[in-house]
Write a protein that holds these residues in place. Structure first.
Motif: not given
Lengths: 182, 191
Positions: A85, A87, A91, A108, A114, A168-169, A172, A175-176
Motif C-alpha cells: 500500500m 502512501p 515511501w 512512491n 496506491r 499512522r505511518v 500504512d 497494511a502491506s
C-alpha cells in the motif's frame, strides 16, 4: 635473508592476507548474521514493522526519520508477492540479496499508484537468464522483480513527517504484506 | 622458545596492521574510495552496481544496508569545517541550502548507532520539520543542550559523526555527489 627481514616479510604478508580477508569476507559474514537475525525476528515471507526502539539493533544507522518494515523472502517454494500500500508521502521499497547487494528499489513517485503488487521470482528461472532486467513492468500496479538469489530481504520505508504521525505511518506499512504467490 | 615469541609477536603485528589498514581505507582514509568536500565524505560507489569491496566493507561490516544511489545520496562528517573532530562538549551550527533533492535528513550517529536511540527522533531532523531563513538556508544547531530553532541533539559524551542523506536526489547529484552544495559545520562554543 637476515632474521629481521624474514620476520618483517612474514608480518607484511600476514597483514596483506588479513587486510584482503577483512574486506572480502567480513561484510559477507556480517550480512549472513543479519539475515539470520532478520529471519528470527520476522520469520519467512512475513512482513514485520520495526518499532523505533528496536531500529538500531535491527537496522544499524537506519534513518530515524523513516518508519521501516522488513520481510525475509524465500523463493524455494515458488514466487512471492509483496502487496504494497503506497502512501502519498515519501515511501521506498528496496530488495537485497543475502550478501547485501541491493537489486531493485522503487519510490512512491516512481510507483505512481496506491496499490502495487511486486511479484518476486528467482532470476535463474527466467527465460533469459542473467541478461534479464531486474524488473519487468507489467500493468500499472503489477511489477515482476527478478531476484538473483533464492532468499533475500525486502525493506519498506515511509517518511515520518512529524513524530505524532508515527503510528499512522507504521499502520500504512503494516497494511502491506509479503506472501507466497500461490 | 625465543622463535615462538617472535612468531607470536609477528603474527599479532601482521593481524593488527591488516585489520587497522582495512578499516582505515574502508572508513574513508586516504580518500581511496571516498570523495571529500570540507568535512563531508561520500563513498563514491555506494549504491551503484559497481560498488567496490572497501565501500561494501564500510557499510555491510557494520550491518548497514546500502541504499540505491538513485534513491539516496549519503554523506558523513566526523569533524567541523576547521578539521577538528566533533566534540560533544561543544555546540555547532550547520548551515547551508539543501534543496537539491526531494527531501533530506540529518542524524547524529555514535559508532554506527544513531545517538540517543531511546529518543530517536531527537537524534535526527528532516527537511519537513526544519525552519528556514528567508533565502532558503537551513541553520541547524548541534549541541548536547537544548537550543532554540532547529536543534539536533548530540549525546553528552563519546565520538560522534553526522549522517546527511538526500532522498530522491536530482540526477546531477547522483552522478557527481562531490559537486553539490553541502552545509558548513562551524564550532560555536565549548564548555
Amino acid at each position: 635473508m637476515s632474521g629481521k627481514l624474514f620476520w618483517f616479510s612474514v608480518a607484511v604478508l600476514l597483514g596483506i592476507a588479513v587486510h584482503i580477508s577483512y574486506v572480502l569476507f567480513v561484510p559477507r559474514i556480517q550480512m549472513d548474521a543479519k539475515m539470520s537475525e532478520f529471519t528470527k525476528l520476522a520469520g519467512i515471507n512475513h512482513l514485520m514493522v520495526v518499532q523505533p526502539d528496536k531500529l538500531e539493533s535491527v537496522l544499524p544507522d537506519a534513518d530515524p526519520s523513516l518508519a521501516h518494515a522488513i520481510c525475509v523472502f524465500d523463493l524455494s517454494a515458488g514466487p512471492i508477492v509483496v502487496k504494497a500500500m503506497v502512501p502519498t508521502a515519501y515511501w521506498l521499497i528496496s530488495f537485497y540479496a543475502p550478501n547485501g547487494d541491493g537489486f531493485y528499489s522503487l519510490n512512491n513517485r516512481q510507483a505512481d499508484v496506491r496499490n502495487l503488487n511486486l511479484m518476486v521470482v528467482n532470476k535463474s528461472n527466467g527465460t533469459n537468464g542473467d541478461s534479464s532486467p531486474d524488473a519487468l513492468e507489467g500493468t500499472d500496479n503489477q511489477i515482476t522483480v527478478r531476484s538473483p538469489s533464492i532468499r533475500g530481504l525486502v525493506v519498506l520505508r515511509a517518511r515520518i513527517a512529524a513524530p505524532a504521525m508515527l503510528a499512522r505511518v507504521q499502520a500504512d506499512l503494516a497494511a502491506s504484506n509479503c506472501v507466497p504467490a500461490s | 622458545m625465543f622463535g615462538r615469541v617472535k612468531l607470536a609477536i609477528t603474527c599479532l603485528i601482521g593481524i593488527a596492521v591488516g585489520l587497522i589498514s582495512a578499516r582505515y581505507v574502508a572508513g574513508g582514509g586516504f580518500d581511496l574510495v571516498t570523495l571529500s568536500q570540507g568535512p563531508w565524505k561520500t563513498w563514491t560507489s555506494a549504491g551503484l552496481n559497481t560498488m567496490d569491496p572497501y565501500t561494501k566493507a564500510h557499510f555491510l561490516a557494520a550491518g548497514r544496508l546500502v541504499d540505491n544511489r538513485r534513491e539516496v545520496v549519503e554523506y558523513e562528517a566526523r569533524s567541523d569545517g576547521a578539521g577538528s573532530p566533533l566534540d560533544t562538549a561543544c555546540s555547532y551550527s550547520i548551515a547551508g541550502r539543501l534543496d537539491w533533492a526531494r527531501w533530506w535528513s540529518i542524524s547524529v550517529s555514535q559508532n554506527g548507532v544513531i545517538a540517543a536511540n531511546t529518543k530517536a527522533r531527537l537524534a535526527s531532523l528532516h527537511s519537513g520539520e526544519t525552519i528556514y531563513e528567508a533565502d532558503g538556508t537551513a541553520i541547524i544547531y548541534l549541541s548536547s543542550q537544548p537550543h532554540t530553532g532547529n536543534w539536533l541533539a548530540m549525546p553528552s559524551s563519546g565520538d560522534v559523526n553526522l549522517v546527511l542523506r538526500f532522498y530522491d536526489p536530482a540526477p546531477v547529484s547522483r552522478a557527481h555527489p562531490n559537486t553539490m552544495t553541502l552545509p558548513q559545520i562551524t564550532r560555536e562554543t565549548c564548555q
